[in-house]
Structures are given as C-alpha cells and as structure tokens.
Design a protein around this motif. Structure first.
Motif, PDB file in Angstrom:
ATOM      1  N   TRP A 103       5.072  -8.688  15.108  1.00 61.04           N
ATOM      2  CA  TRP A 103       5.402  -8.098  13.821  1.00 61.04           C
ATOM      3  C   TRP A 103       5.805  -9.133  12.782  1.00 61.04           C
ATOM      4  O   TRP A 103       6.470 -10.126  13.113  1.00 61.04           O
ATOM      5  CB  TRP A 103       6.565  -7.114  13.989  1.00 61.04           C
ATOM      6  CG  TRP A 103       6.256  -5.965  14.888  1.00 61.04           C
ATOM      7  CD1 TRP A 103       6.539  -5.854  16.216  1.00 61.04           C
ATOM      8  CD2 TRP A 103       5.586  -4.752  14.518  1.00 61.04           C
ATOM      9  NE1 TRP A 103       6.094  -4.646  16.691  1.00 61.04           N
ATOM     10  CE2 TRP A 103       5.507  -3.951  15.682  1.00 61.04           C
ATOM     11  CE3 TRP A 103       5.056  -4.256  13.330  1.00 61.04           C
ATOM     12  CZ2 TRP A 103       4.911  -2.682  15.679  1.00 61.04           C
ATOM     13  CZ3 TRP A 103       4.461  -2.996  13.324  1.00 61.04           C
ATOM     14  CH2 TRP A 103       4.401  -2.232  14.495  1.00 61.04           C
ATOM     15  N   GLY A 104       5.450  -8.837  11.539  1.00 63.38           N
ATOM     16  CA  GLY A 104       6.003  -9.584  10.428  1.00 63.38           C
ATOM     17  C   GLY A 104       7.400  -9.078  10.138  1.00 63.38           C
ATOM     18  O   GLY A 104       7.882  -8.112  10.746  1.00 63.38           O
ATOM     19  N   GLN A 105       8.067  -9.684   9.177  1.00 65.97           N
ATOM     20  CA  GLN A 105       9.470  -9.398   8.915  1.00 65.97           C
ATOM     21  C   GLN A 105       9.697  -8.147   8.071  1.00 65.97           C
ATOM     22  O   GLN A 105      10.830  -7.725   7.936  1.00 65.97           O
ATOM     23  CB  GLN A 105      10.159 -10.589   8.214  1.00 65.97           C
ATOM     24  CG  GLN A 105       9.952 -10.663   6.718  1.00 65.97           C
ATOM     25  CD  GLN A 105       8.604 -11.232   6.317  1.00 65.97           C
ATOM     26  OE1 GLN A 105       7.664 -11.330   7.097  1.00 65.97           O
ATOM     27  NE2 GLN A 105       8.511 -11.605   5.050  1.00 65.97           N
ATOM     28  N   GLY A 106       8.661  -7.554   7.529  1.00 65.12           N
ATOM     29  CA  GLY A 106       8.838  -6.371   6.703  1.00 65.12           C
ATOM     30  C   GLY A 106       8.993  -6.732   5.240  1.00 65.12           C
ATOM     31  O   GLY A 106       9.681  -7.699   4.900  1.00 65.12           O
ATOM     32  N   THR A 107       8.374  -5.935   4.398  1.00 64.56           N
ATOM     33  CA  THR A 107       8.503  -6.137   2.962  1.00 64.56           C
ATOM     34  C   THR A 107       8.686  -4.765   2.308  1.00 64.56           C
ATOM     35  O   THR A 107       7.975  -3.815   2.640  1.00 64.56           O
ATOM     36  CB  THR A 107       7.277  -6.891   2.395  1.00 64.56           C
ATOM     37  OG1 THR A 107       7.477  -7.165   1.007  1.00 64.56           O
ATOM     38  CG2 THR A 107       5.969  -6.136   2.572  1.00 64.56           C
ATOM     39  N   LEU A 108       9.658  -4.680   1.414  1.00 65.99           N
ATOM     40  CA  LEU A 108      10.034  -3.397   0.837  1.00 65.99           C
ATOM     41  C   LEU A 108       9.144  -3.056  -0.351  1.00 65.99           C
ATOM     42  O   LEU A 108       8.987  -3.864  -1.270  1.00 65.99           O
ATOM     43  CB  LEU A 108      11.500  -3.422   0.393  1.00 65.99           C
ATOM     44  CG  LEU A 108      12.030  -2.174  -0.316  1.00 65.99           C
ATOM     45  CD1 LEU A 108      11.976  -0.960   0.598  1.00 65.99           C
ATOM     46  CD2 LEU A 108      13.457  -2.418  -0.804  1.00 65.99           C
ATOM     47  N   VAL A 109       8.612  -1.850  -0.321  1.00 61.52           N
ATOM     48  CA  VAL A 109       7.845  -1.306  -1.444  1.00 61.52           C
ATOM     49  C   VAL A 109       8.617  -0.104  -1.974  1.00 61.52           C
ATOM     50  O   VAL A 109       8.918   0.827  -1.227  1.00 61.52           O
ATOM     51  CB  VAL A 109       6.435  -0.884  -0.997  1.00 61.52           C
ATOM     52  CG1 VAL A 109       5.725  -0.126  -2.114  1.00 61.52           C
ATOM     53  CG2 VAL A 109       5.629  -2.100  -0.576  1.00 61.52           C
ATOM     54  N   THR A 110       8.925  -0.150  -3.250  1.00 57.25           N
ATOM     55  CA  THR A 110       9.641   0.947  -3.889  1.00 57.25           C
ATOM     56  C   THR A 110       8.800   1.466  -5.052  1.00 57.25           C
ATOM     57  O   THR A 110       8.456   0.687  -5.946  1.00 57.25           O
ATOM     58  CB  THR A 110      11.016   0.510  -4.406  1.00 57.25           C
ATOM     59  OG1 THR A 110      11.776  -0.041  -3.325  1.00 57.25           O
ATOM     60  CG2 THR A 110      11.771   1.687  -5.000  1.00 57.25           C
ATOM     61  N   VAL A 111       8.501   2.753  -5.015  1.00 59.03           N
ATOM     62  CA  VAL A 111       7.689   3.365  -6.070  1.00 59.03           C
ATOM     63  C   VAL A 111       8.567   4.357  -6.820  1.00 59.03           C
ATOM     64  O   VAL A 111       9.043   5.338  -6.245  1.00 59.03           O
ATOM     65  CB  VAL A 111       6.453   4.074  -5.489  1.00 59.03           C
ATOM     66  CG1 VAL A 111       5.570   4.604  -6.622  1.00 59.03           C
ATOM     67  CG2 VAL A 111       5.653   3.120  -4.605  1.00 59.03           C
TER      68      VAL A 111
END
Length: 113
Positions: A103-111
């Motif tokens: 897994w990658g570290q995660g990236t936050l997407v906020t819409v």
C-alpha cells in the motif's frame, strides 16, 4: 514502496489527478489500483488495472474516473473528473504481488459542495 500524491480540496464538478509511483520496478503483470476509505468504513476498491484486461471501476465512479499505468515510470494514475462530495475519502494505491497487497501512504481527497 509506493508513494501516492495528488490529493487535495476541490469543488464539486472539479477534477483531480492522483499518482502512485513505485520505488522499484514492478512488472507490468502485477495488478495495481486504488482503494478509498472514509471514517468508520473499510477500504473500498475504486479502480484497478490488470495486464491483458480492461480496467475495473466501482460502479459509482465509472465514466468519471480513469485509471492508467506507465510501466516505464512505475506509475499508476487515477484521473478523477466530475467529482462529487461523496468521493471525499482517503485514497490508497496498491500493488498486489502474488497474494500480498502493498500500500501507498494514502492521500486525502476532499470535495466540497
């Protein structure tokens, strides 16, 4: 090691591009893709790309998201268009080698609406 980037804040209807780069060569036959997770919920498959097959997409993103892969750059990209508030989540890229997920570290997407 997988390094994800490209998350951020965007208004509904906007676009974002997520990228995931592997620190070493990953064979083109290795499935890669993206999951997403919201608080209190399990990770949910968003899109995946597998050698010799058409990409798979979660029903709710099909037609809006496009996954692609650049084997020369060891990168998988998720182009997200027409974003909706319900797409808000932490997005994780992965590579599946044999039966193991990396897994990658995660990236936050906020819409925002």
């Amino acid at each position: 090691q997988l390094q994800a980037s490209g998350g951020g804040l965007v208004q509904a209807g906007g676009s974002l591009t997520l990228s995931c780069r592997a620190s070493r060569t990953i064979f083109s036959s290795v499935p890669m893709g993206w999951y997403r997770q919201t608080p209190g919920n399990s990770r949910d498959l968003v899109a995946r790309i597998r050698s010799g097959r058409d990409p798979d997409y979660k029903d709710s993103v099909r037609g809006r998201f496009t996954i692609s892969r650049d084997n020369a750059k060891n990168t998988v990209t998720l182009q997200m268009n027409s974003l909706k508030p319900e797409d808000t989540a932490v997005y994780y890229c992965y590579a599946k080698i044999s039966s193991d997920y990396y897994w990658g570290q995660g990236t936050l997407v906020t819409v925002s609406s």
